[in-house]
Motif scaffolding. Structure first.
Motif, PDB file in Angstrom:
ATOM      1  N   ASP A 113       5.421   0.426   6.828  1.00 50.66           N
ATOM      2  CA  ASP A 113       5.934  -0.472   7.864  1.00 50.66           C
ATOM      3  C   ASP A 113       7.458  -0.470   7.942  1.00 50.66           C
ATOM      4  OD1 ASP A 113       3.409  -1.247   8.589  1.00 50.66           O
ATOM      5  OD2 ASP A 113       3.768  -3.398   8.349  1.00 50.66           O
TER       6      ASP A 113
ATOM      7  N   GLY B  87      -1.793   0.410  10.717  1.00 54.52           N
ATOM      8  CA  GLY B  87      -0.584   0.278   9.894  1.00 54.52           C
ATOM      9  C   GLY B  87      -0.744   0.682   8.443  1.00 54.52           C
ATOM     10  N   ALA B  88      -1.741   0.111   7.764  1.00 55.80           N
ATOM     11  CA  ALA B  88      -1.906   0.422   6.337  1.00 55.80           C
ATOM     12  C   ALA B  88      -2.326   1.878   6.165  1.00 55.80           C
ATOM     13  CB  ALA B  88      -2.942  -0.502   5.719  1.00 55.80           C
ATOM     14  N   ASN B  89      -3.084   2.370   7.139  1.00 51.25           N
ATOM     15  CA  ASN B  89      -3.542   3.761   7.077  1.00 51.25           C
ATOM     16  C   ASN B  89      -2.374   4.725   7.238  1.00 51.25           C
ATOM     17  OD1 ASN B  89      -6.663   3.442   7.154  1.00 51.25           O
ATOM     18  ND2 ASN B  89      -5.867   1.964   8.629  1.00 51.25           N
TER      19      ASN B  89
ATOM     20  N   ILE C 286      -8.563  -3.138   8.248  1.00 55.01           N
ATOM     21  CA  ILE C 286      -9.571  -2.063   8.295  1.00 55.01           C
ATOM     22  C   ILE C 286      -8.951  -0.754   7.817  1.00 55.01           C
ATOM     23  CG2 ILE C 286     -11.196  -0.774   9.721  1.00 55.01           C
ATOM     24  CD1 ILE C 286     -11.389  -3.076  11.624  1.00 55.01           C
TER      25      ILE C 286
ATOM     26  N   ARG D 275      -7.108  -7.850   1.557  1.00 55.29           N
ATOM     27  CA  ARG D 275      -5.885  -7.200   1.077  1.00 55.29           C
ATOM     28  C   ARG D 275      -5.807  -7.180  -0.447  1.00 55.29           C
ATOM     29  NH1 ARG D 275      -1.516  -6.576   4.772  1.00 55.29           N
ATOM     30  NH2 ARG D 275      -2.480  -6.958   6.770  1.00 55.29           N
TER      31      ARG D 275
ATOM     32  N   TRP E  39      -4.037 -16.384  10.785  1.00 54.68           N
ATOM     33  CA  TRP E  39      -5.076 -15.681  10.020  1.00 54.68           C
ATOM     34  C   TRP E  39      -5.564 -16.550   8.878  1.00 54.68           C
ATOM     35  CZ3 TRP E  39      -6.815 -10.432  10.263  1.00 54.68           C
ATOM     36  CH2 TRP E  39      -6.266  -9.708  11.319  1.00 54.68           C
TER      37      TRP E  39
ATOM     38  N   LEU F 217      15.490  -6.185  -3.477  1.00 55.59           N
ATOM     39  CA  LEU F 217      16.527  -5.170  -3.276  1.00 55.59           C
ATOM     40  C   LEU F 217      17.239  -5.379  -1.948  1.00 55.59           C
ATOM     41  CD1 LEU F 217      14.387  -2.201  -4.553  1.00 55.59           C
ATOM     42  CD2 LEU F 217      16.136  -3.456  -5.812  1.00 55.59           C
TER      43      LEU F 217
ATOM     44  N   PRO G 147       0.814  -1.226   0.000  1.00 56.68           N
ATOM     45  CA  PRO G 147       0.000   0.000   0.000  1.00 56.68           C
ATOM     46  C   PRO G 147       0.845   1.273   0.000  1.00 56.68           C
ATOM     47  CG  PRO G 147      -0.761  -1.533   1.693  1.00 56.68           C
ATOM     48  CD  PRO G 147       0.451  -2.144   1.094  1.00 56.68           C
ATOM     49  N   ALA G 148       1.919   1.291   0.795  1.00 57.49           N
ATOM     50  CA  ALA G 148       2.756   2.498   0.881  1.00 57.49           C
ATOM     51  C   ALA G 148       3.417   2.784  -0.471  1.00 57.49           C
ATOM     52  CB  ALA G 148       3.823   2.334   1.962  1.00 57.49           C
TER      53      ALA G 148
ATOM     54  N   THR H  59       9.446  -1.273   1.685  1.00 57.24           N
ATOM     55  CA  THR H  59       9.546  -2.741   1.634  1.00 57.24           C
ATOM     56  C   THR H  59       9.062  -3.421   2.923  1.00 57.24           C
ATOM     57  OG1 THR H  59      11.877  -2.658   2.292  1.00 57.24           O
ATOM     58  CG2 THR H  59      11.426  -2.797  -0.072  1.00 57.24           C
TER      59      THR H  59
ATOM     60  N   GLU I  24       9.677  -4.717  -7.039  1.00 58.39           N
ATOM     61  CA  GLU I  24       8.992  -5.636  -6.128  1.00 58.39           C
ATOM     62  C   GLU I  24       9.695  -6.996  -6.174  1.00 58.39           C
ATOM     63  OE1 GLU I  24       6.436  -5.751  -3.788  1.00 58.39           O
ATOM     64  OE2 GLU I  24       6.939  -7.884  -3.756  1.00 58.39           O
ATOM     65  N   ARG I  25       9.855  -7.594  -4.973  1.00 57.98           N
ATOM     66  CA  ARG I  25      10.602  -8.862  -4.942  1.00 57.98           C
ATOM     67  C   ARG I  25       9.828 -10.022  -5.572  1.00 57.98           C
ATOM     68  NH1 ARG I  25       9.859 -10.716   1.399  1.00 57.98           N
ATOM     69  NH2 ARG I  25       7.708 -10.061   1.420  1.00 57.98           N
TER      70      ARG I  25
HETATM   71  C1  LIG Z   1      -2.267  -9.907  10.509  1.00 60.53           C
HETATM   72  C2  LIG Z   1      -2.217  -8.434  10.253  1.00 60.53           C
HETATM   73  C3  LIG Z   1      -3.378  -7.639  10.372  1.00 60.53           C
HETATM   74  C4  LIG Z   1      -3.332  -6.279  10.123  1.00 60.53           C
HETATM   75  N1  LIG Z   1      -4.467  -5.507  10.239  1.00 60.53           N
HETATM   76  C5  LIG Z   1      -4.430  -4.183   9.944  1.00 60.53           C
HETATM   77  C6  LIG Z   1      -5.601  -3.344   9.993  1.00 60.53           C
HETATM   78  O1  LIG Z   1      -6.700  -3.774  10.352  1.00 60.53           O
HETATM   79  N2  LIG Z   1      -5.480  -2.042   9.629  1.00 60.53           N
HETATM   80  C7  LIG Z   1      -4.290  -1.538   9.226  1.00 60.53           C
HETATM   81  O2  LIG Z   1      -4.237  -0.350   8.880  1.00 60.53           O
HETATM   82  N3  LIG Z   1      -3.168  -2.273   9.193  1.00 60.53           N
HETATM   83  C8  LIG Z   1      -3.202  -3.585   9.526  1.00 60.53           C
HETATM   84  N4  LIG Z   1      -2.067  -4.328   9.476  1.00 60.53           N
HETATM   85  C9  LIG Z   1      -0.808  -3.677   9.109  1.00 60.53           C
HETATM   86  C10 LIG Z   1      -0.681  -3.508   7.594  1.00 60.53           C
HETATM   87  O3  LIG Z   1      -0.797  -4.753   6.963  1.00 60.53           O
HETATM   88  C11 LIG Z   1       0.662  -2.885   7.274  1.00 60.53           C
HETATM   89  O4  LIG Z   1       0.863  -1.767   8.088  1.00 60.53           O
HETATM   90  C12 LIG Z   1       0.722  -2.462   5.804  1.00 60.53           C
HETATM   91  O5  LIG Z   1       0.593  -3.580   4.961  1.00 60.53           O
HETATM   92  C13 LIG Z   1       2.042  -1.753   5.546  1.00 60.53           C
HETATM   93  O6  LIG Z   1       2.142  -1.450   4.191  1.00 60.53           O
HETATM   94  P1  LIG Z   1       3.568  -1.298   3.526  1.00 60.53           P
HETATM   95  O7  LIG Z   1       3.290  -0.990   2.083  1.00 60.53           O
HETATM   96  O8  LIG Z   1       4.401  -0.378   4.316  1.00 60.53           O
HETATM   97  O9  LIG Z   1       4.288  -2.723   3.665  1.00 60.53           O
HETATM   98  P2  LIG Z   1       3.865  -4.147   3.122  1.00 60.53           P
HETATM   99  O10 LIG Z   1       2.401  -4.275   3.003  1.00 60.53           O
HETATM  100  O11 LIG Z   1       4.614  -5.120   3.961  1.00 60.53           O
HETATM  101  O12 LIG Z   1       4.454  -4.185   1.642  1.00 60.53           O
HETATM  102  C14 LIG Z   1       5.833  -4.283   1.388  1.00 60.53           C
HETATM  103  C15 LIG Z   1       6.061  -4.714  -0.062  1.00 60.53           C
HETATM  104  O13 LIG Z   1       7.465  -4.705  -0.319  1.00 60.53           O
HETATM  105  C16 LIG Z   1       7.869  -5.937  -0.909  1.00 60.53           C
HETATM  106  N5  LIG Z   1       9.259  -6.193  -0.489  1.00 60.53           N
HETATM  107  C17 LIG Z   1       9.672  -6.575   0.733  1.00 60.53           C
HETATM  108  N6  LIG Z   1      11.029  -6.669   0.754  1.00 60.53           N
HETATM  109  C18 LIG Z   1      11.451  -6.337  -0.492  1.00 60.53           C
HETATM  110  C19 LIG Z   1      12.757  -6.216  -1.079  1.00 60.53           C
HETATM  111  N7  LIG Z   1      13.864  -6.480  -0.386  1.00 60.53           N
HETATM  112  N8  LIG Z   1      12.827  -5.823  -2.362  1.00 60.53           N
HETATM  113  C20 LIG Z   1      11.687  -5.552  -3.078  1.00 60.53           C
HETATM  114  N9  LIG Z   1      10.440  -5.647  -2.574  1.00 60.53           N
HETATM  115  C21 LIG Z   1      10.326  -6.019  -1.291  1.00 60.53           C
HETATM  116  C22 LIG Z   1       6.878  -6.945  -0.349  1.00 60.53           C
HETATM  117  O14 LIG Z   1       6.802  -8.102  -1.161  1.00 60.53           O
HETATM  118  C23 LIG Z   1       5.575  -6.138  -0.341  1.00 60.53           C
HETATM  119  O15 LIG Z   1       4.931  -6.176  -1.602  1.00 60.53           O
HETATM  120  C24 LIG Z   1      -2.099  -5.688   9.754  1.00 60.53           C
HETATM  121  C25 LIG Z   1      -0.949  -6.467   9.656  1.00 60.53           C
HETATM  122  C26 LIG Z   1      -0.998  -7.831   9.910  1.00 60.53           C
HETATM  123  C27 LIG Z   1       0.266  -8.663   9.788  1.00 60.53           C
END
Ligand SMILES: Cc1cc2nc3c(=O)[nH]c(=O)nc-3n(C[C@H](O)[C@H](O)[C@H](O)COP(=O)(O)OP(=O)(O)OC[C@H]3O[C@@H](n4cnc5c(N)ncnc54)[C@H](O)[C@@H]3O)c2cc1C
Length: 415
Positions: A295, A307-309, A47, A105, A184, A129, A14-15, A159, A34-35
């Motif tokens: 994250d 987190g996603a928000n 949510i 998701r 889950w 990466l 999402p980020a 990432t 993306e990996r």
């Molecule tokens: C069980 C669970 C329930 C959750 N419930 C909620 C909720 O209700 N509400 C909420 O807001 N948040 C929730 N979260 C948190 C939320 O999922 C995360 O905060 C959110 O996904 C973060 O987004 P992001 O894009 O920072 O990271 P991520 O979603 O982790 O995405 C990272 C991306 O980077 C890629 N990547 C990783 N390493 C590399 C690399 N070395 N090179 C290239 N690509 C790479 C991954 O494959 C992935 O596609 C929950 C988390 C979990 C585990």
């Protein structure tokens, strides 16, 4: 910034996807790495709060995500043995017509990914990466196996919590594992005994937590689904597997009989994904030509569901900082400043709340059970809890040049 920047976005979560959309639309050259060979979301449901929904609206994607998700009005939890209310948060405790949107998701990913492809954003898959090479005039990204990409004026590390690139941020730190995680599963929605507009949970002290969250559809036309979760210590997962699926199902239905139609759908432990939680907050989520968002910058348990928000807010903040400043270094400082207070506040809150719901403590759940039954019903506690869950106890919008969607106005416009 008047200049067109070469920007690398690491990670298509999402980020990363939200940042890619914002920065591409602002006229920059954006490449996403993306990996995975096939970009795909990991995990079950989450949510989207009024914060994350406002960002999706800002990106023009709110009307695409709304019909896929399940509108959440209430978060409700009860003690499994006594039935006593342990958590009861309603968005309507605050005026403004707010709600949460629980989504699969895959639905969130699909909406962002299709928008990115529609903008012509290049997504390089199979690129895991590992390092940033800052030895020349522009940054280069180096993947496992040695393949290098670049050069870039700005690298955005999105990432996730196990980021390898965040080591290039100032004072980087690794997540500290939390004692509890969860199994889950995404299952078919079964309505009987459940409210399709609520996250429902059952607890036994803080060592047992079962949750059912209606998450709508993974894609348009798909069957309605639920995220089902069972809290446990990751180290106990093997013990649970050895004891067998039957024993676990009996335990679940013994605590919460209405869950039978959910656990019946689980035929194999492979349907359960073990999520391990960690907690970290980067003091300065930036480094030389590097912004760390989502994250990778701050991870925690999903207890508060932010987190996603926060990842989406980070993406908007970074784009706003790039747009309103004159050079990359100043933009990075502005980005860090814009998000600092909100991130620190919610990370601290999450850290403080988690052991009340996931720990071996007997005292904390005892306090929780007594407190919620009494104090949490007395104003301003319901309003406080609603603002906490919404992610707005500290204003996240003003510093990033945004205003929250007027939910009442939108609802009127839609009727
Ligand atoms: C069980 C669970 C329930 C959750 N419930 C909620 C909720 O209700 N509400 C909420 O807001 N948040 C929730 N979260 C948190 C939320 O999922 C995360 O905060 C959110 O996904 C973060 O987004 P992001 O894009 O920072 O990271 P991520 O979603 O982790 O995405 C990272 C991306 O980077 C890629 N990547 C990783 N390493 C590399 C690399 N070395 N090179 C290239 N690509 C790479 C991954 O494959 C992935 O596609 C929950 C988390 C979990 C585990």
């Amino acid at each position: 910034m008047g200049k067109t920047l070469d920007i690398a976005i690491a990670g298509a979560g999402p980020a990363g996807l939200a940042a890619a959309l914002y920065l591409k639309r602002a006229g920059h050259k954006v490449r996403v790495f993306e990996r995975f060979e096939q970009p795909a979301p990991v995990g079950s449901g989450l949510i989207l709060q009024p914060t994350g929904l406002t960002i999706l609206d800002d990106l023009g994607l709110l009307s695409a995500i709304l019909p896929l998700g399940s509108r959440i009005e209430r978060l409700y939890g009860a003690d499994a043995a006594t039935g006593r209310t342990v958590l009861d948060v309603r968005y309507s405790a605050l005026r403004g017509g707010r709600f949460g949107l629980a989504v699969h998701r895959a639905a969130l990913f699909g909406v962002l990914y299709r928008a990115a492809l529609g903008e012509g954003i290049a997504v390089e898959t199979g690129a895991e990466l590992e390092t940033i090479d800052n030895s020349s005039e522009k940054a280069r990204l180096v993947a496992v196996g040695g393949k290098a990409f670049g050069g870039f004026d700005l690298v955005v590390d999105a990432t996730g919590s196990r980021s390898k690139l965040k080591q290039y941020a100032q004072n980087s730190r690794e997540p500290r594992p939390l004692p509890y995680g969860a199994f889950w599963a995404s299952l078919g929605w079964r309505g009987e005994g459940f409210d399709e507009h609520a996250l429902l949970q059952r607890y036994r002290r803080a060592s047992v937590m079962i949750g059912v969250l209606p998450i709508g559809r993974a894609q348009a036309g798909g069957a309605p689904m639920a995220a089902f979760f069972w809290s446990l210590k990751p180290d106990d997962a093997n013990r649970m597997r050895t004891a067998g699926l039957g024993a676990w199902k009996e335990r679940v239905t013994g605590l919460w009989p209405e869950c039978a139609p959910y656990v019946e759908q689980i035929k194999d432990f492979d349907q359960l994904t073990l999520a391990r939680y960690g907690h970290h907050t980067l003091a300065t989520p930036a480094g030389r030509r590097l912004a760390v968002i989502g994250d990778a910058s701050h991870s925690t348990s999903p207890q508060l569901g932010q987190g996603a928000n926060m990842a989406l807010l980070d993406a908007r903040a970074l784009a706003h900082a790039v747009e309103t400043t004159g050079d990359v270094e100043t933009a990075l400082s502005a980005y860090v400043r814009m998000r600092r207070l909100h991130i620190r506040f919610f990370q601290a809150l999450s850290f403080a709340f988690t052991p009340f719901y996931q720990s071996d403590s007997r005292t904390l759940p005892f306090i929780r059970d007594r407190l919620v039954a009494t104090v949490a019903k007395i104003p301003p506690a319901p309003q406080f809890l609603a603002a906490m869950v919404s992610g707005t106890l500290v204003d996240p919008f003003g510093p990033i040049g945004l205003r929250e969607v007027d939910w009442n106005e939108r609802a009127t416009a839609e009727t």
